[in-house]
Design an enzyme around this catalytic site. Structure first.
Site, PDB file in Angstrom:
ATOM      1  N   SER A  99       0.834  -1.201   0.000  1.00  7.90           N
ATOM      2  CA  SER A  99       0.000   0.000   0.000  1.00  7.90           C
ATOM      3  C   SER A  99       0.868   1.250   0.000  1.00  7.90           C
ATOM      4  CB  SER A  99      -0.859  -0.015   1.267  1.00  7.90           C
ATOM      5  OG  SER A  99      -1.437   1.248   1.477  1.00  7.90           O
ATOM      6  N   TYR A 123      -2.096  -0.896  10.995  1.00  3.62           N
ATOM      7  CA  TYR A 123      -2.327  -1.500   9.670  1.00  3.62           C
ATOM      8  C   TYR A 123      -1.182  -1.138   8.725  1.00  3.62           C
ATOM      9  CZ  TYR A 123      -3.693  -1.382   4.811  1.00  3.62           C
ATOM     10  OH  TYR A 123      -3.659  -1.489   3.455  1.00  3.62           O
ATOM     11  N   LYS A 132       2.000  -3.444   6.767  1.00  2.00           N
ATOM     12  CA  LYS A 132       2.357  -3.466   5.338  1.00  2.00           C
ATOM     13  C   LYS A 132       3.856  -3.194   5.174  1.00  2.00           C
ATOM     14  CE  LYS A 132      -1.384  -4.676   3.613  1.00  2.00           C
ATOM     15  NZ  LYS A 132      -1.548  -5.841   2.753  1.00  2.00           N
TER      16      LYS A 132
HETATM   17  C1  UD1 Z   1      -7.085   4.589   3.572  1.00  2.00           C
HETATM   18  C2  UD1 Z   1      -6.022   4.231   4.554  1.00  2.00           C
HETATM   19  C3  UD1 Z   1      -4.920   3.519   3.829  1.00  2.00           C
HETATM   20  C4  UD1 Z   1      -5.463   2.313   3.105  1.00  2.00           C
HETATM   21  C5  UD1 Z   1      -6.556   2.746   2.156  1.00  2.00           C
HETATM   22  C6  UD1 Z   1      -7.245   1.553   1.518  1.00  2.00           C
HETATM   23  C7  UD1 Z   1      -6.175   5.957   6.318  1.00  2.00           C
HETATM   24  C8  UD1 Z   1      -5.469   7.050   7.019  1.00  2.00           C
HETATM   25  N1  UD1 Z   1      -5.538   5.403   5.276  1.00  2.00           N
HETATM   26  O1  UD1 Z   1      -6.532   5.510   2.656  1.00  2.00           O
HETATM   27  O2  UD1 Z   1      -3.933   3.123   4.764  1.00  2.00           O
HETATM   28  O3  UD1 Z   1      -4.444   1.664   2.391  1.00  2.00           O
HETATM   29  O4  UD1 Z   1      -7.549   3.454   2.865  1.00  2.00           O
HETATM   30  O5  UD1 Z   1      -8.059   1.982   0.467  1.00  2.00           O
HETATM   31  O6  UD1 Z   1      -7.266   5.580   6.677  1.00  2.00           O
HETATM   32  N2  UD1 Z   1     -12.953  10.710   3.480  1.00  2.00           N
HETATM   33  C9  UD1 Z   1     -14.013  11.494   3.851  1.00  2.00           C
HETATM   34  N3  UD1 Z   1     -15.112  10.886   4.389  1.00  2.00           N
HETATM   35  C10 UD1 Z   1     -15.189   9.532   4.570  1.00  2.00           C
HETATM   36  C11 UD1 Z   1     -14.100   8.743   4.185  1.00  2.00           C
HETATM   37  C12 UD1 Z   1     -12.972   9.359   3.654  1.00  2.00           C
HETATM   38  O7  UD1 Z   1     -13.980  12.707   3.707  1.00  2.00           O
HETATM   39  O8  UD1 Z   1     -16.220   9.049   5.067  1.00  2.00           O
HETATM   40  C13 UD1 Z   1     -11.766  11.348   2.861  1.00  2.00           C
HETATM   41  C14 UD1 Z   1     -10.467  11.149   3.607  1.00  2.00           C
HETATM   42  O9  UD1 Z   1     -10.292  12.132   4.563  1.00  2.00           O
HETATM   43  C15 UD1 Z   1      -9.453  11.195   2.446  1.00  2.00           C
HETATM   44  C16 UD1 Z   1     -10.215  10.617   1.258  1.00  2.00           C
HETATM   45  O10 UD1 Z   1     -11.605  10.749   1.584  1.00  2.00           O
HETATM   46  O11 UD1 Z   1      -9.129  12.524   2.165  1.00  2.00           O
HETATM   47  C17 UD1 Z   1      -9.916   9.161   0.999  1.00  2.00           C
HETATM   48  O12 UD1 Z   1     -10.106   8.412   2.201  1.00  2.00           O
HETATM   49  P1  UD1 Z   1     -10.125   6.820   2.198  1.00  2.00           P
HETATM   50  O13 UD1 Z   1     -10.993   6.318   1.129  1.00  2.00           O
HETATM   51  O14 UD1 Z   1     -10.405   6.367   3.601  1.00  2.00           O
HETATM   52  O15 UD1 Z   1      -8.635   6.430   1.777  1.00  2.00           O
HETATM   53  P2  UD1 Z   1      -7.233   6.876   2.427  1.00  2.00           P
HETATM   54  O16 UD1 Z   1      -7.400   7.573   3.713  1.00  2.00           O
HETATM   55  O17 UD1 Z   1      -6.453   7.596   1.374  1.00  2.00           O
END
Ligand code: UD1
Length: 372
Positions: A156, A182, A186
């Site tokens: 990842s 997590y 990795k």
């Molecule tokens: C997350 C994990 C990462 C993992 C990946 C798998 C964290 C910090 N990182 O990545 O380790 O490998 O998922 O796909 O959790 N967001 C919202 N609302 C939500 C969910 C997310 O605003 O309900 C935003 C987050 O703040 C971020 C973006 O959407 O800016 C993407 O989030 P997400 O899909 O959870 O992925 P990552 O955080 O990049």
């Protein structure tokens, strides 16, 4: 009944179709999961023979032990091809795993099986270290004993921690500033594999660093099926669009990004899947040695608000959202440099943001309750 017989529930399927002449026997751990099941589609389409090992703790099981998990049954429907075998075995069950390797002349392993909920990993670190690290150590030992030393590992972009530069390439330091167990697992597993490949030159390992996998197979038959409230953005948006959840919480709009929301490099899961087939081919090439990491992304940054907008257009549904505080451990922006994968694997992502949303929506709207 011996231990392995008791623990290994083996389902045999006789191949109905002839694979291509270059078909390899590929053992896929975690093959019933999201990225795993889509990769099995690509492997079967490429003419490989697939053995799946999955304990199904995070994926829907078949209705009885004689049945394939629904995701894999649907993979067979999509491809018109049949798995070599499916074993409901945990990587923590060494005797069970050894028995699987004794039954098949495995050429290469693609290792997906792991726990992956970031928040849960903070609350239950030992579960994550045991499942992800001990499970991987067992797998590597059993592979070594069976003389199977070719591996593609599901890593990842989280190993980069807080990116020091963008787009982030494979030379970026890893293991610094990782905010959750997590992510640590990795990183630790990557290190173990690199050390192994240094110590024993027969090992050939590709570490695939995924950016943000989204989308679904274009048939709408398989896709991401989170249990409980989704942790990740796109599954959450999809559940809001289909009416299962009221509104999305946007985690912060005060980042140093064009619209203030987090920017990520989303990649269609079928592009990711084809990256694994390209990695397999690379491992079998003459000159391949050691353990090499490749980023799999698109190189394009997409903000949370841009994703909401794209999903609205793909689904024709409203996506109500409210801005809340930042989520712990989130970075403002991370985007991949994918030049190395392009040059060395001959791979690049071909599906755009709209395709990712259209395919996610097809899966979500046709299967509002997942594989039920
Ligand atoms: C997350 C994990 C990462 C993992 C990946 C798998 C964290 C910090 N990182 O990545 O380790 O490998 O998922 O796909 O959790 N967001 C919202 N609302 C939500 C969910 C997310 O605003 O309900 C935003 C987050 O703040 C971020 C973006 O959407 O800016 C993407 O989030 P997400 O899909 O959870 O992925 P990552 O955080 O990049």
């Amino acid at each position: 009944m011996d231990v392995a017989t008791a623990q290994v529930k083996c389902l045999w399927f006789v191949a109905r179709q002839h694979p291509g002449p270059m078909g390899r026997v590929v053992l896929v751990t975690g093959g019933a999961g999201f990225v795993g099941s889509h990769t099995v589609v690509e492997l079967l389409e490429a003419g490989h023979h697939v053995v799946v090992v999955d304990n199904c703790i995070n994926s829907t099981k078949g209705s009885d032990p004689q049945e394939l998990p629904p995701a894999l049954a649907r993979v067979q429907t999509i491809t018109g091809k049949t798995l070599r075998a499916f074993y409901m075995v945990s990587l923590l069950d060494r005797p069970g795993l050894t028995k699987v390797f004794a039954k098949h002349q495995v050429d290469l392993v693609i290792h997906f099986a792991a726990l992956k909920a970031v928040g849960e990993s903070v609350e239950k670190p030992l579960d994550y270290y045991i499942n992800n690290v001990t499970g991987t150590l067992n797998l590597l030992e059993v592979m070594g004993e069976a003389g199977v030393k070719r591996l593609v590992y599901s890593s990842s972009a989280t190993v980069y921690g807080v990116p020091q530069y963008l787009p982030t390439d494979e030379l970026h330091p890893t293991g610094v500033g990782i905010t959750n167990p997590y992510g640590q697992t990795k990183y630790v597993c990557e290190q173990i594999m690199k050390d192994l490949a240094t110590a024993d030159k027969e090992w050939r390992v590709v570490l695939l660093r995924y950016f943000n996998p989204v989308g679904a197979h274009e048939s709408g038959k398989i896709g991401e099926n989170p249990s409980g409230p989704p942790n990740n953005l796109v599954p959450y948006i999809a559940q809001v669009a289909v009416g299962k959840r009221e509104a999305l919480s946007v985690f912060g709009d005060d980042y140093d990004t064009p619209d203030g929301t987090g920017v990520r490099d989303y990649i269609h899961v079928m592009d990711l899947a084809s990256g694994h087939v390209a990695a397999l081919d690379k491992i079998f090439s003459e000159d391949f040695r050691s353990a090499i990491a490749y980023n799999l992304g698109t190189g394009q940054g997409v903000s949370v608000l841009q994703m909401i907008d794209a999903f609205k257009r793909a689904s024709g549904r409203d996506i109500p959202y409210k801005v809340v505080g930042r989520r712990n451990g989130d970075v403002a922006t991370i985007v991949a440099s994918c030049t190395l994968a392009e040059q060395e694997l001959g791979w690049r992502a071909t599906r755009n943001l709209q395709q990712m949303c259209i395919d996610t929506w097809r899966w979500q709207s046709q299967n509002p309750d997942g594989f039920m």
